[in-house]
Design an enzyme around this catalytic site. Structure first.
Site, PDB file in Angstrom:
ATOM      1  CG  ASP A   1     -38.516  46.196 -51.196  1.00  0.00           C
ATOM      2  OD1 ASP A   1     -37.334  46.477 -51.489  1.00  0.00           O
ATOM      3  OD2 ASP A   1     -39.405  46.055 -52.041  1.00  0.00           O
ATOM      4  CG  HIS A   2     -32.486  45.652 -50.310  1.00  0.00           C
ATOM      5  ND1 HIS A   2     -32.934  44.524 -50.958  1.00  0.00           N
ATOM      6  CD2 HIS A   2     -31.680  46.285 -51.193  1.00  0.00           C
ATOM      7  CE1 HIS A   2     -32.422  44.476 -52.170  1.00  0.00           C
ATOM      8  NE2 HIS A   2     -31.656  45.534 -52.345  1.00  0.00           N
TER       9      HIS A   2
ATOM     10  CG  HIS B   1     -36.673  45.289 -55.185  1.00  0.00           C
ATOM     11  ND1 HIS B   1     -36.822  45.277 -53.825  1.00  0.00           N
ATOM     12  CD2 HIS B   1     -35.824  44.277 -55.488  1.00  0.00           C
ATOM     13  CE1 HIS B   1     -36.088  44.294 -53.314  1.00  0.00           C
ATOM     14  NE2 HIS B   1     -35.485  43.671 -54.306  1.00  0.00           N
TER      15      HIS B   1
END
Length: 500
Positions: free
Chosen positions: A195-196, A258
């Site tokens: 998950d960036h 996110h």
């Protein structure tokens, strides 16, 4: 004013270099590889964070020679790297790349891949450490991992690790099914669900922010915090992703991963140093304490919206339903706002407000802590009301920490809000994929989502997906280029608060 970016890496990993390895990149001709992954590997190389000997094998359906592939990698570096490409060492870096024309559904492709990997391992004298990065369509993840296992590509004498991009499933059932299939070929500690947002430096700083700043620790007092607000707004619309996005919506594309990860990281509240497993365990505890939104709370605690036509930066933009590839009758959500409660000892009774949407007035990801006002003894100073104290953590696009306080205006018997901001030098900041790729190479899973986090997130989201399917919550609209629907403002106004 600038502040230093404190390292949030666990002590045992902070100084250790990655071992020699092969990076196998599925989807090497795609946009993510071009914009993020190749530049990330190059910047790690420039900073001497890559092993002395490494191999990168790119896979794709388009037939390329090694020379053509290396040229495309170089073009991506010159276009997207945050650092200027240095001629010295460039050839050596590019020579580590090889290309393999690949069909994920054909067993012969895996035989050919295994032969190429073994050949490069022998040529470079590197151990059988293999990092598989799946930047592919969700439907191919199971096909690839099962074939990696049966073909022997993932049967190595060294370590093996699998990085999987979101979406990890489309609902609770599909996520569980996918996880069961992955676990046939890889152990849980070998699966890195990326998950960036967890790679953004400010988000990683949340782990140690209180630990290294006693002044902030004094602010993180249950009796002082009025509410917490987490915003992730985008100016872009659906762009070319209509086929995926119209089935996912903001609820799957942003909230399930996110936004809930940001809630977990924000609520960590670690007053002492913690090891990676402790951090992940704390995050699981937070998800377990996250109060479900259901029943009558569905109408009062959740806003679901879709953007209409509007004006963005002086340019007319179409409504979501007029975007290419979007059905004119689409009921898909492009905006979600919610009021959340974490029923644990520290956060009980303190609302978390989250909001995320497309085609909003600005691109910003931020966390705001609003503090409670003092009793009414200062009423003489605030005929219009004192502004609340705020602690603002700007995650992107410009990383910063701001503190809003009230200062007396010498010319009048009034107080005005004043803000002091501490910023980093963003141009020198590593990007999220650099940090996460390096962590995966080291075997540091702190900032990757483990299965329990993912499962709990889907469990929390699943009733909302079902409510959306049954139209139990109205889909309201907002103008493109606005701050969002008026209903989202009312969500906070009901608590005598407003968005910051």
């Amino acid at each position: 004013m600038q502040f230093n970016n404190f390292s949030s890496q666990p002590e045992e990993h902070s100084e250790r270099n990655a071992q020699g390895m092969t990076v196998v990149l599925f989807g090497a001709t795609g946009d993510l590889a071009k914009r993020k992954l190749f530049p990330a590997l190059y910047n790690l190389y420039l900073e001497n964070k890559m092993p002395e000997a490494f191999s990168v094998v790119g896979l794709g359906r388009t037939p390329y020679t090694d020379d053509v592939f290396q040229t495309k990698v170089e073009q991506s570096l010159r276009t997207y790297s945050r650092r200027t490409v240095e001629e010295e060492g460039l050839h050596q870096f590019l020579s580590s790349f090889r290309y393999c024309t690949f069909d994920a559904t054909e067993t012969t492709s895996y035989v050919k891949l295994n032969g190429l990997i073994e050949q490069r391992e022998q040529e470079l004298e590197i151990p059988e450490n293999r990092l598989f990065y799946l930047s592919v369509a969700p439907g191919l993840i199971d096909v690839i991992t099962s074939n990696l296992n049966t073909s022997g590509v993932s049967q190595t004498s060294g370590w093996k690790r699998l990085i999987v991009e979101k979406p990890f499933g489309s609902d609770l059932a599909s996520a569980r099914e996918l996880n069961q299939k992955l676990r046939i070929a890889f152990h849980e500690d070998e699966i890195y669900r990326i998950d960036h947002y967890l790679g953004k430096p400010m988000v990683q700083n949340l782990e140690t922010l209180i630990l290294v700043n006693p002044v902030l620790d004094s602010l993180f007092n249950h009796e002082l915090i009025a509410n917490v607000q987490i915003t992730a707004s985008e100016t872009v619309g659906v762009e070319t992703r209509a086929a995926y996005y119209d089935h996912a919506g903001a609820i799957r594309d942003m909230v399930q991963n996110h936004m809930l990860q940001l809630v977990m990281m924000t609520a960590l509240h670690l007053p002492k140093k913690a090891q990676p497993e402790e951090i992940r365990s704390k995050k699981v505890e937070i998800m377990e304490a996250l109060r479900p939104i259901q029943g009558e709370n569905l109408q009062t605690d959740l806003i679901r919206a879709q953007y209409g036509e509007g004006d963005l930066f002086g340019i007319d933009v179409p409504a979501y339903r007029e975007e290419p590839g979007v059905p004119h009758s689409s009921m898909n959500d492009t905006y979600i706002a919610a009021r959340l409660f974490i029923d644990n000892e520290f956060w009980k009774g303190i609302p978390f407000y989250i909001r995320t949407g497309k085609r909003l007035d600005k691109k910003s990801t931020r966390i705001v802590f609003e503090f409670k006002e003092r009793p009414a003894q200062l009423e003489d100073y605030r005929p219009e009301g004192l502004a609340p104290n705020l602690l603002i953590l700007e995650i992107s696009p410009n990383e910063s920490i701001s503190l809003q306080v009230n200062m007396k205006d010498p010319s009048a018997n009034k107080f005005k809000p004043s803000t002091i901001t501490f910023t980093t030098n963003s141009s020198n900041q590593p990007e999220a994929y650099e940090l996460l790729l390096h962590d995966a190479m080291l075997g540091n899973a702190t900032f990757f989502a483990n299965w329990k986090e993912v499962e709990l997130s889907w469990q929390w989201i699943q009733p909302l997906l079902e409510a959306f399917e049954e139209n139990q919550l109205p889909l309201v609209t907002y103008a493109a280029g606005s701050t969002g629907p008026k209903e989202a403002k009312q969500l906070l106004a009901n608590d005598h608060a407003n968005w910051w």
